[in-house]
Design a protein around this motif. Structure first.
Motif, PDB file in Angstrom:
ATOM      1  N   ALA A  47       0.595  -1.134  -0.244  1.00  0.00           N
ATOM      2  CA  ALA A  47      -0.546  -0.179   0.078  1.00  0.00           C
ATOM      3  C   ALA A  47       0.930   1.726  -0.149  1.00  0.00           C
ATOM      4  CB  ALA A  47      -0.735   0.140   1.193  1.00  0.00           C
ATOM      5  N   VAL A  48       0.926   2.255  -1.230  1.00  0.00           N
ATOM      6  CA  VAL A  48       1.168   3.326  -1.426  1.00  0.00           C
ATOM      7  C   VAL A  48       0.867   3.945  -2.150  1.00  0.00           C
ATOM      8  CG1 VAL A  48       3.576   4.072  -2.281  1.00  0.00           C
ATOM      9  CG2 VAL A  48       4.164   2.632  -1.054  1.00  0.00           C
ATOM     10  N   TRP A  49       0.521   5.236  -1.336  1.00  0.00           N
ATOM     11  CA  TRP A  49      -0.444   6.315  -2.061  1.00  0.00           C
ATOM     12  C   TRP A  49       0.688   7.496  -2.984  1.00  0.00           C
ATOM     13  CZ3 TRP A  49      -2.321  10.999   1.276  1.00  0.00           C
ATOM     14  CH2 TRP A  49      -3.123  11.729   0.158  1.00  0.00           C
ATOM     15  N   VAL A  50      -0.003   7.260  -3.702  1.00  0.00           N
ATOM     16  CA  VAL A  50       1.622   8.068  -4.844  1.00  0.00           C
ATOM     17  C   VAL A  50       0.455   9.287  -5.278  1.00  0.00           C
ATOM     18  CG1 VAL A  50       2.807   7.490  -7.621  1.00  0.00           C
ATOM     19  CG2 VAL A  50       2.079   5.627  -6.380  1.00  0.00           C
ATOM     20  N   ILE A  51       1.091  10.370  -5.072  1.00  0.00           N
ATOM     21  CA  ILE A  51       0.506  11.336  -5.293  1.00  0.00           C
ATOM     22  C   ILE A  51       1.254  12.090  -6.468  1.00  0.00           C
ATOM     23  CG2 ILE A  51       0.629  14.606  -3.512  1.00  0.00           C
ATOM     24  CD1 ILE A  51       0.054  12.982  -1.317  1.00  0.00           C
ATOM     25  N   PRO A  52       1.050  12.787  -7.496  1.00  0.00           N
ATOM     26  CA  PRO A  52       1.348  12.911  -8.312  1.00  0.00           C
ATOM     27  C   PRO A  52       1.681  14.553  -8.648  1.00  0.00           C
ATOM     28  CG  PRO A  52      -0.704  12.464  -9.264  1.00  0.00           C
ATOM     29  CD  PRO A  52      -0.780  12.260  -7.624  1.00  0.00           C
ATOM     30  N   ALA A  53       3.099  14.435  -8.993  1.00  0.00           N
ATOM     31  CA  ALA A  53       3.841  15.637  -8.680  1.00  0.00           C
ATOM     32  C   ALA A  53       3.274  17.015  -8.969  1.00  0.00           C
ATOM     33  CB  ALA A  53       5.214  15.959  -9.774  1.00  0.00           C
ATOM     34  N   ALA A  54       2.025  16.259  -9.694  1.00  0.00           N
ATOM     35  CA  ALA A  54       1.568  18.312  -9.875  1.00  0.00           C
ATOM     36  C   ALA A  54       1.130  18.612  -9.319  1.00  0.00           C
ATOM     37  CB  ALA A  54       0.376  17.840 -11.350  1.00  0.00           C
ATOM     38  N   ARG A  55       0.288  18.049  -8.249  1.00  0.00           N
ATOM     39  CA  ARG A  55      -0.516  18.201  -6.878  1.00  0.00           C
ATOM     40  C   ARG A  55       0.248  18.253  -5.482  1.00  0.00           C
ATOM     41  NH1 ARG A  55      -3.982  16.324  -4.075  1.00  0.00           N
ATOM     42  NH2 ARG A  55      -3.797  14.854  -3.279  1.00  0.00           N
ATOM     43  N   MET A  56       2.047  18.182  -6.479  1.00  0.00           N
ATOM     44  CA  MET A  56       2.913  18.688  -5.206  1.00  0.00           C
ATOM     45  C   MET A  56       3.727  20.428  -4.808  1.00  0.00           C
ATOM     46  SD  MET A  56       3.013  16.429  -2.719  1.00  0.00           S
ATOM     47  CE  MET A  56       4.463  16.686  -2.086  1.00  0.00           C
ATOM     48  N   LYS A  57       3.886  20.758  -3.916  1.00  0.00           N
ATOM     49  CA  LYS A  57       4.888  21.995  -3.887  1.00  0.00           C
ATOM     50  C   LYS A  57       5.602  21.927  -4.513  1.00  0.00           C
ATOM     51  CE  LYS A  57       5.964  25.839  -0.202  1.00  0.00           C
ATOM     52  NZ  LYS A  57       5.918  26.174   0.854  1.00  0.00           N
ATOM     53  N   LEU A  58       5.956  22.137  -5.760  1.00  0.00           N
ATOM     54  CA  LEU A  58       7.930  22.259  -6.239  1.00  0.00           C
ATOM     55  C   LEU A  58       7.503  23.062  -7.837  1.00  0.00           C
ATOM     56  CD1 LEU A  58       6.930  18.157  -7.770  1.00  0.00           C
ATOM     57  CD2 LEU A  58       8.756  19.162  -6.103  1.00  0.00           C
ATOM     58  N   LEU A  59       8.420  24.069  -7.395  1.00  0.00           N
ATOM     59  CA  LEU A  59       8.282  24.808  -8.826  1.00  0.00           C
ATOM     60  C   LEU A  59       7.999  24.353  -9.965  1.00  0.00           C
ATOM     61  CD1 LEU A  59      12.460  24.962  -8.847  1.00  0.00           C
ATOM     62  CD2 LEU A  59      10.874  26.317  -8.582  1.00  0.00           C
ATOM     63  N   LEU A  60       7.316  24.681 -10.504  1.00  0.00           N
ATOM     64  CA  LEU A  60       6.381  24.399 -12.174  1.00  0.00           C
ATOM     65  C   LEU A  60       7.032  23.546 -12.971  1.00  0.00           C
ATOM     66  CD1 LEU A  60       3.275  25.667 -12.636  1.00  0.00           C
ATOM     67  CD2 LEU A  60       4.407  26.896 -14.179  1.00  0.00           C
ATOM     68  N   GLN A  61       8.349  24.277 -13.683  1.00  0.00           N
ATOM     69  CA  GLN A  61       9.252  22.797 -13.967  1.00  0.00           C
ATOM     70  C   GLN A  61       9.414  21.818 -13.959  1.00  0.00           C
ATOM     71  OE1 GLN A  61      11.674  25.859 -12.979  1.00  0.00           O
ATOM     72  NE2 GLN A  61      13.078  24.370 -12.613  1.00  0.00           N
ATOM     73  N   HIS A  62       8.970  21.217 -12.271  1.00  0.00           N
ATOM     74  CA  HIS A  62       8.788  20.132 -11.935  1.00  0.00           C
ATOM     75  C   HIS A  62       7.567  19.474 -11.858  1.00  0.00           C
ATOM     76  CE1 HIS A  62      12.971  20.354 -11.500  1.00  0.00           C
ATOM     77  NE2 HIS A  62      12.852  21.636 -10.309  1.00  0.00           N
ATOM     78  N   LYS A  63       6.441  20.115 -12.133  1.00  0.00           N
ATOM     79  CA  LYS A  63       5.155  19.419 -11.903  1.00  0.00           C
ATOM     80  C   LYS A  63       4.533  18.325 -13.277  1.00  0.00           C
ATOM     81  CE  LYS A  63       3.178  22.397  -9.146  1.00  0.00           C
ATOM     82  NZ  LYS A  63       2.686  21.807  -7.821  1.00  0.00           N
ATOM     83  N   ASP A  64       5.582  18.849 -13.945  1.00  0.00           N
ATOM     84  CA  ASP A  64       4.693  17.166 -14.655  1.00  0.00           C
ATOM     85  C   ASP A  64       6.510  16.251 -15.136  1.00  0.00           C
ATOM     86  OD1 ASP A  64       3.383  18.672 -16.194  1.00  0.00           O
ATOM     87  OD2 ASP A  64       4.183  19.729 -17.879  1.00  0.00           O
ATOM     88  N   ASP A  65       6.771  15.986 -13.763  1.00  0.00           N
ATOM     89  CA  ASP A  65       7.982  15.212 -13.894  1.00  0.00           C
ATOM     90  C   ASP A  65       7.433  13.894 -12.935  1.00  0.00           C
ATOM     91  OD1 ASP A  65      10.860  13.211 -13.233  1.00  0.00           O
ATOM     92  OD2 ASP A  65      11.294  15.456 -12.410  1.00  0.00           O
TER      93      ASP A  65
END
Length: 145
Positions: A47-65
Motif C-alpha cells: 500500500a503506497v499512495w502516489v501523489i502526482p508531482a502536479a499536485r505537490m508543492k514544486l517548482l512549475l518546471q517539475h510538476k510534469d516530472d
C-alpha cells in the motif's frame, strides 16, 4: 489531542480527515484535495499512495516530472481509515468532500477549526503534524533528509 478532537462534535469526514493527516504526514492542502482516483489503484499488499508531482508543492518546471511523484506508504491504520472514508464518500470525486458541496473538496479551514474547537487554538495547526514528523525523522536520520 487526537482524543479531544475525536470527542468534539464535528462531521465524521472531518474527523477521519484529521486521522488520515496524522497517519500520512502529507500537507493538509494536498490531503483535502485528494481525488478518489489516486487511491483507487493502491495495491492492498504494497500500500503506497502516489501523489502526482502536479499536485505537490514544486517548482512549475517539475510538476510534469513523474520521478518527483510523492510516495506515501500507508499503514494498516491509514488503509482502515481510507476504507471507512470510501464507504462515506466513495461515490463522489473527492476523498474529503465539502460538507455542503460534494463536488468540491473540503474547506482548507475544516481541520484547523476542529483542532480549535478541541481546545488547541493557538497551540496546534494541521500542518503541525507534518512539521513534527519532519523534525523527528531528520533528528533520527540526519544523513537522509
Amino acid at each position: 489531542m487526537l482524543l479531544a478532537a475525536w470527542k468534539t462534535p464535528s462531521h465524521p469526514v472531518t474527523k477521519l480527515g484529521l486521522r488520515l493527516l496524522t497517519l500520512t504526514a502529507v500537507r493538509p492542502g494536498t490531503l483535502i484535495s485528494t481525488p478518489w482516483a489516486e487511491l483507487n489503484d493502491v495495491d492492498v499488499d504494497d500500500a503506497v499512495w502516489v501523489i502526482p508531482a502536479a499536485r505537490m508543492k514544486l517548482l512549475l518546471q517539475h510538476k510534469d516530472d513523474e520521478t518527483r511523484d510523492h510516495l506515501v506508504p500507508l499503514s494498516h491504520q491509514a488503509k482502515e481509515t481510507i476504507a471507512v472514508l470510501r464507504a462515506l464518500t466513495g461515490r463522489g470525486p473527492f476523498v474529503l468532500p465539502n460538507g455542503r458541496h460534494a463536488h468540491k473538496p473540503m474547506s482548507e479551514n475544516a481541520l484547523g477549526y476542529l483542532l480549535n474547537r478541541s481546545g488547541y487554538h493557538h497551540k496546534h495547526v494541521p500542518h503541525g503534524f507534518r512539521s513534527t514528523f519532519s523534525t523527528i525523522m531528520n533528528e533520527r536520520h540526519p544523513t537522509d533528509r
